[in-house]
Design a protein around this motif. Structure first.
Motif, PDB file in Angstrom:
ATOM      1  N   UNK A  24       0.845  -1.188   0.000  1.00 41.94           N
ATOM      2  CA  UNK A  24       0.000   0.000   0.000  1.00 41.94           C
ATOM      3  C   UNK A  24       0.889   1.250   0.000  1.00 41.94           C
ATOM      4  N   UNK A  25       1.710   1.356  -1.010  1.00 39.21           N
ATOM      5  CA  UNK A  25       2.732   2.408  -1.078  1.00 39.21           C
ATOM      6  C   UNK A  25       2.178   3.827  -1.026  1.00 39.21           C
ATOM      7  N   UNK A  26       0.926   4.038  -1.433  1.00 42.82           N
ATOM      8  CA  UNK A  26       0.365   5.385  -1.500  1.00 42.82           C
ATOM      9  C   UNK A  26      -0.314   5.835  -0.209  1.00 42.82           C
ATOM     10  N   UNK A  27      -0.382   4.992   0.802  1.00 41.77           N
ATOM     11  CA  UNK A  27      -1.035   5.369   2.057  1.00 41.77           C
ATOM     12  C   UNK A  27      -0.277   6.496   2.757  1.00 41.77           C
ATOM     13  N   UNK A  28      -1.021   7.328   3.476  1.00 40.63           N
ATOM     14  CA  UNK A  28      -0.460   8.433   4.246  1.00 40.63           C
ATOM     15  C   UNK A  28      -0.398   8.010   5.717  1.00 40.63           C
ATOM     16  N   UNK A  29       0.799   7.766   6.219  1.00 42.73           N
ATOM     17  CA  UNK A  29       0.942   7.289   7.600  1.00 42.73           C
ATOM     18  C   UNK A  29       0.674   8.364   8.641  1.00 42.73           C
ATOM     19  N   UNK A  30       0.579   9.618   8.219  1.00 43.19           N
ATOM     20  CA  UNK A  30       0.237  10.687   9.157  1.00 43.19           C
ATOM     21  C   UNK A  30      -1.280  10.750   9.366  1.00 43.19           C
ATOM     22  N   UNK A  31      -2.047  10.291   8.402  1.00 42.82           N
ATOM     23  CA  UNK A  31      -3.511  10.262   8.515  1.00 42.82           C
ATOM     24  C   UNK A  31      -3.885   9.357   9.693  1.00 42.82           C
ATOM     25  N   UNK A  32      -4.635   9.881  10.625  1.00 45.71           N
ATOM     26  CA  UNK A  32      -4.906   9.191  11.889  1.00 45.71           C
ATOM     27  C   UNK A  32      -5.509   7.811  11.692  1.00 45.71           C
ATOM     28  N   UNK A  33      -6.545   7.696  10.884  1.00 38.20           N
ATOM     29  CA  UNK A  33      -7.188   6.389  10.687  1.00 38.20           C
ATOM     30  C   UNK A  33      -6.229   5.376  10.075  1.00 38.20           C
ATOM     31  N   UNK A  34      -5.493   5.795   9.058  1.00 37.89           N
ATOM     32  CA  UNK A  34      -4.531   4.892   8.419  1.00 37.89           C
ATOM     33  C   UNK A  34      -3.452   4.470   9.403  1.00 37.89           C
ATOM     34  N   UNK A  35      -2.951   5.422  10.162  1.00 39.94           N
ATOM     35  CA  UNK A  35      -1.892   5.141  11.116  1.00 39.94           C
ATOM     36  C   UNK A  35      -2.357   4.161  12.186  1.00 39.94           C
ATOM     37  N   UNK A  36      -3.542   4.349  12.703  1.00 44.66           N
ATOM     38  CA  UNK A  36      -4.077   3.444  13.725  1.00 44.66           C
ATOM     39  C   UNK A  36      -4.302   2.044  13.143  1.00 44.66           C
ATOM     40  N   UNK A  37      -4.791   1.976  11.901  1.00 45.35           N
ATOM     41  CA  UNK A  37      -4.996   0.687  11.244  1.00 45.35           C
ATOM     42  C   UNK A  37      -3.662  -0.042  11.094  1.00 45.35           C
ATOM     43  N   UNK A  38      -2.662   0.662  10.607  1.00 45.61           N
ATOM     44  CA  UNK A  38      -1.335   0.067  10.473  1.00 45.61           C
ATOM     45  C   UNK A  38      -0.819  -0.414  11.828  1.00 45.61           C
ATOM     46  N   UNK A  39      -0.912   0.445  12.835  1.00 49.82           N
ATOM     47  CA  UNK A  39      -0.411   0.076  14.153  1.00 49.82           C
ATOM     48  C   UNK A  39      -1.056  -1.191  14.685  1.00 49.82           C
ATOM     49  N   UNK A  40      -2.355  -1.317  14.518  1.00 51.56           N
ATOM     50  CA  UNK A  40      -3.066  -2.514  14.993  1.00 51.56           C
ATOM     51  C   UNK A  40      -2.683  -3.750  14.189  1.00 51.56           C
ATOM     52  N   UNK A  41      -2.543  -3.592  12.881  1.00 47.09           N
ATOM     53  CA  UNK A  41      -2.123  -4.719  12.029  1.00 47.09           C
ATOM     54  C   UNK A  41      -0.730  -5.196  12.421  1.00 47.09           C
ATOM     55  N   UNK A  42       0.168  -4.258  12.665  1.00 44.97           N
ATOM     56  CA  UNK A  42       1.542  -4.599  13.035  1.00 44.97           C
ATOM     57  C   UNK A  42       1.572  -5.296  14.389  1.00 44.97           C
ATOM     58  N   UNK A  43       0.848  -4.763  15.363  1.00 45.44           N
ATOM     59  CA  UNK A  43       0.813  -5.404  16.688  1.00 45.44           C
ATOM     60  C   UNK A  43       0.221  -6.807  16.610  1.00 45.44           C
ATOM     61  N   UNK A  44      -0.836  -6.976  15.814  1.00 46.67           N
ATOM     62  CA  UNK A  44      -1.422  -8.305  15.653  1.00 46.67           C
ATOM     63  C   UNK A  44      -0.426  -9.260  15.023  1.00 46.67           C
ATOM     64  N   UNK A  45       0.295  -8.797  14.018  1.00 45.76           N
ATOM     65  CA  UNK A  45       1.301  -9.616  13.349  1.00 45.76           C
ATOM     66  C   UNK A  45       2.344 -10.112  14.360  1.00 45.76           C
ATOM     67  N   UNK A  46       2.857  -9.198  15.177  1.00 44.85           N
ATOM     68  CA  UNK A  46       3.862  -9.585  16.163  1.00 44.85           C
ATOM     69  C   UNK A  46       3.260 -10.452  17.276  1.00 44.85           C
TER      70      UNK A  46
END
Length: 83
Positions: A24-46
């Protein structure tokens, strides 16, 4: 808007390489919703990778697998304030 000295973005401090990992190269990691989604996906992965062991999960998320000072602080704060 937050960017760490290491280059992590947003509230969940997501490193930009995750955009490539998740195709998802075009995602904006500063955007709150996107950032929270990424953070949760990463934590679940680990969490899955560490078979539910929270200290190990948090240590991996902190880009280390050595000293657990970060994981211990997070778990102590959680136990004192939210458990």
């Amino acid at each position: 808007y937050a960017v760490s000295w290491a280059g992590a973005h947003g509230m969940m401090q997501v490193m930009p390489f995750w955009k490539k990992e998740l195709c998802r190269r075009d995602d904006n990691l500063i955007h709150t919703q996107s950032n929270m989604r990424y953070g949760c996906i990463i934590l679940k992965y680990y969490l899955v990778r560490e078979k539910g062991r929270l200290a190990h999960t948090l240590a991996r998320d902190n880009c280390s697998h050595g000293p657990y000072w970060y994981a211990e602080r997070v778990l102590d704060a959680w136990a004192k304030n939210w458990k």
